[in-house]
Write a protein that holds these residues in place. Sequence first.
Motif, mmCIF file in Angstrom:
data_model
loop_
_atom_site.group_PDB
_atom_site.id
_atom_site.type_symbol
_atom_site.label_atom_id
_atom_site.label_comp_id
_atom_site.label_asym_id
_atom_site.label_seq_id
_atom_site.Cartn_x
_atom_site.Cartn_y
_atom_site.Cartn_z
ATOM 1 N N SER A 3 -1.662 7.873 -0.743
ATOM 2 C CA SER A 3 -0.652 7.253 -1.594
ATOM 3 C C SER A 3 -0.536 8.033 -2.896
ATOM 4 O O SER A 3 -1.470 8.738 -3.298
ATOM 5 C CB SER A 3 -1.021 5.796 -1.898
ATOM 6 N N ARG B 230 -2.582 11.478 -6.693
ATOM 7 C CA ARG B 230 -2.557 11.403 -5.239
ATOM 8 C C ARG B 230 -3.943 10.976 -4.757
ATOM 9 O O ARG B 230 -4.951 11.499 -5.230
ATOM 10 C CB ARG B 230 -2.209 12.758 -4.625
ATOM 11 N N VAL C 169 2.259 10.334 2.096
ATOM 12 C CA VAL C 169 2.331 9.223 1.162
ATOM 13 C C VAL C 169 1.781 7.928 1.748
ATOM 14 O O VAL C 169 0.903 7.311 1.192
ATOM 15 C CB VAL C 169 3.779 8.990 0.642
ATOM 16 N N ARG C 170 2.292 7.484 2.887
ATOM 17 C CA ARG C 170 1.828 6.231 3.474
ATOM 18 C C ARG C 170 0.568 6.457 4.291
ATOM 19 O O ARG C 170 -0.093 7.475 4.184
ATOM 20 C CB ARG C 170 2.947 5.627 4.334
ATOM 21 N N SER C 171 0.255 5.500 5.165
ATOM 22 C CA SER C 171 -0.936 5.655 5.998
ATOM 23 C C SER C 171 -0.674 6.631 7.122
ATOM 24 O O SER C 171 0.460 6.859 7.516
ATOM 25 C CB SER C 171 -1.350 4.297 6.580
ATOM 26 N N LYS D 32 -5.391 1.476 -6.443
ATOM 27 C CA LYS D 32 -4.053 1.472 -7.036
ATOM 28 C C LYS D 32 -3.965 0.475 -8.195
ATOM 29 O O LYS D 32 -3.385 0.773 -9.243
ATOM 30 C CB LYS D 32 -3.012 1.156 -5.964
#
Length: 355
Positions: free
Chosen positions: A349, A282, A306-308, A73
């Motif tokens: 993410s 993504r 999106v998250r873990s 990121k």
Amino acid sequence: MWAPASSSSLLRGRRWETAAGSTLVELLISMAIGLFILAGLIGVLRANSSSSRANDQASELVSNGGKALNTLKQDIRQAGFRGRTWGEPEISVGWVGPATGCAGAEPGASAGAFASNIRQGVWGANNGNPFSANCIPPGQYVPGTDVLVIRYLSTMATPVPVADTLYLRSSYGRGELFRGATEPTDAPDATAATDFAVRIHVYHVRPYTRSADENPRSPALVRSSLQSDGTMRTELVTGGIEQFQVQYGRLGFDANTQYVDTLAGDSSTPTPTEWDDVHSMRIWLLARSSTAESGYLNSAHKETPVRSQVSSNPLGGPGEARVGGAPYVMGDRTVQASNDGYHRQLFSSVVQLRN
């Protein structure tokens, strides 16, 4: 002269025998109770040990997956940074690019063309290794995983250029690439421009963490980084990553973001391509524990976008046949994790490009 025992003496003997018999029974009962308590304590210790191992595995997954995701990121958010220059980067007169390193797949592509193509902030290969002939040997790549290229300039200006390093002399009017300590004569005036070192990272999954001889092997996320002499050197990002998938977001004709697995254009193409329009990405990373746990069963899990993502994994009995594990949906791939005793966790993410 012998005399018969009195009744009181016989009575005392019988009482001693009775007392001795009662003590032996009580001892046996006490031993049985002690063994029962000991068995219970052993069960508690085994449960605590199993729980401790599970906690260690979960901590390892979160640490490795979080580190890999954060590293990606941070790099993606810097992709395409050109210092003060918004125009097309130019190549200085007398430019001599590095002779070794990553090179594109197009005919005539070279390591120099790959290194100088900083106008292309991101580029990726879907489920394949386009650099098998140069900077990512087949033995250092896990088949079926993505390869991601990120290019940008260092955020810190370089006061004095050093030999071989790639720089962009950046001004508000133009930016020009040069290499080494000898400044090009046609570059922007140094009093109105700043030199920034070029940064290039190529991310991929390797089948081992430290050494190809390690046993058992633990896959890892690594990156090939541009060095000061123009070559690419492999660096470990973090161990325990066995799958890596990326999708690229562009605005469609309906003004909505569409995510695709790949785009037209090679990694060394110096002219505008579809990759210039990528504004978000993504990312999926599948983390795996470094050691297997006997009896561990990877069952179905629910996906958290999106998250873990964490799978629900009850324990299976020892000796059970475990063929298929929980499927993990990662972009265009559905990874069927085998029930091999390894804990797994899926991280995902969406990252916005800033430049």
